[in-house]
Design a protein around this motif. Structure first.
Motif, short mmCIF file in Angstrom:
data_model
loop_
_atom_site.label_atom_id
_atom_site.label_comp_id
_atom_site.label_asym_id
_atom_site.label_seq_id
_atom_site.Cartn_x
_atom_site.Cartn_y
_atom_site.Cartn_z
N UNK A 111 0.81 -1.23 0.00
CA UNK A 111 0.00 0.00 0.00
C UNK A 111 0.85 1.28 0.00
N UNK A 112 2.00 1.24 -0.66
CA UNK A 112 2.83 2.44 -0.82
C UNK A 112 3.63 2.83 0.40
N UNK A 113 3.70 2.03 1.43
CA UNK A 113 4.40 2.37 2.67
C UNK A 113 5.91 2.14 2.54
N UNK A 114 6.65 2.54 3.54
CA UNK A 114 8.08 2.33 3.59
C UNK A 114 8.38 0.83 3.67
N UNK A 115 9.59 0.43 3.22
CA UNK A 115 9.91 -0.99 3.20
C UNK A 115 9.75 -1.67 4.55
N UNK A 116 10.28 -1.06 5.63
CA UNK A 116 10.17 -1.75 6.93
C UNK A 116 8.74 -1.78 7.44
N UNK A 117 7.93 -0.75 7.08
CA UNK A 117 6.52 -0.74 7.44
C UNK A 117 5.78 -1.82 6.68
N UNK A 118 6.11 -1.98 5.39
CA UNK A 118 5.46 -2.99 4.56
C UNK A 118 5.78 -4.39 5.07
N UNK A 119 7.01 -4.61 5.50
CA UNK A 119 7.39 -5.94 6.01
C UNK A 119 6.54 -6.32 7.23
N UNK A 120 6.42 -5.40 8.18
CA UNK A 120 5.62 -5.70 9.37
C UNK A 120 4.15 -5.88 8.98
N UNK A 121 3.69 -5.03 8.08
CA UNK A 121 2.29 -5.12 7.64
C UNK A 121 1.98 -6.46 7.00
N UNK A 122 2.84 -6.92 6.12
CA UNK A 122 2.63 -8.23 5.47
C UNK A 122 2.73 -9.39 6.48
N UNK A 123 3.61 -9.25 7.47
CA UNK A 123 3.73 -10.28 8.50
C UNK A 123 2.45 -10.40 9.32
N UNK A 124 1.91 -9.27 9.76
CA UNK A 124 0.67 -9.28 10.57
C UNK A 124 -0.51 -9.74 9.71
#
Length: 222
Positions: A111-124
């Motif tokens: 969803x256009x977020x920063x790489x580290x934010x996207x990683x946590x988001x995909x994990x959850x």
């Protein structure tokens, strides 16, 4: 002449008398010999044979000895000897080595977020089965969404509670700054009630808001 005839006839009478006596003695013997083969003699012999007591032809009954017959049952073989050892040794099969696949790193795009934010988001998202996740978006008020440092997990109340607790438990590892859920704010020091913003979405009743630091080193798998 008459006397002469008497003198001469006397010896003639005496001689036949002696002969007659001898003949009378021998006559029965000669008659037996001459008549032994005649039918009358054979009939007499047969009559004597019929009168003789018959010889018994009945077979005597078998002996009824009370001695019991000897047993012919063969005794079972002795089982005192140890059973033979198997000639083939059975070895336990070697354990099969299973290769555990390496953990897959979560994607750095969401969803256009920063790489580290996207990683946590995909994990959850994968862990809790979240279908809708909001990322970069404009906001009228101060927010981390426009800069790609915030996520909104659209969930029900039970799932939202679990996600909020999980993220706060891993706050430092995930690089999280604070969480907003059901009109409450938590930056790691406990929940604080927020002012009413007039609606379910504005008060974060239907989604968990998570804000992240500008930079963070995240190591998560999906």
């Amino acid at each position: 002449m008459a006397g002469r005839h008497r003198k001469t006839k006397a010896p003639q009478w005496k001689l036949p008398a002696g002969i007659a006596a001898a003949v009378a003695t021998a006559l029965p013997a000669s008659m037996w010999l001459t008549t032994a083969g005649t039918p009358d003699v054979e009939a007499a012999s047969a009559a004597l044979a019929v009168k003789a007591p018959p010889v018994s032809s009945v077979t005597p009954p078998p002996s009824t000895s009370s001695t019991p017959p000897s047993s012919t049952t063969t005794p079972p073989p002795s089982t005192s000897s140890a059973p033979p050892k198997p000639t083939t040794s059975t070895k336990a099969p070697a354990p099969v080595k299973t290769t555990v696949p390496a953990s897959t790193a979560c994607s750095t795009s969401l969803a256009g977020t920063k790489p580290h934010v996207a990683q946590v988001g995909n994990h959850v998202k994968a862990k809790f089965g979240v279908k809708t996740v909001g990322g970069v978006a404009g906001r009228a008020n101060a927010s981390d969404h426009p800069s790609g440092l915030a996520l909104d997990f659209m969930v029900d109340t039970a799932t939202g509670n679990a996600i909020a607790e999980y993220i706060l438990a891993n706050q430092k590892d995930f690089g999280v700054t604070y969480v907003i859920w059901r009109q409450r704010y938590n930056d790691g020091s406990g929940w604080d009630t927020m002012e009413d913003r007039g609606g379910a979405t504005a008060n974060h009743m239907d989604h968990v808001h998570v804000s992240f630091a500008k930079s963070a080193k995240v190591s998560v798998s999906c």
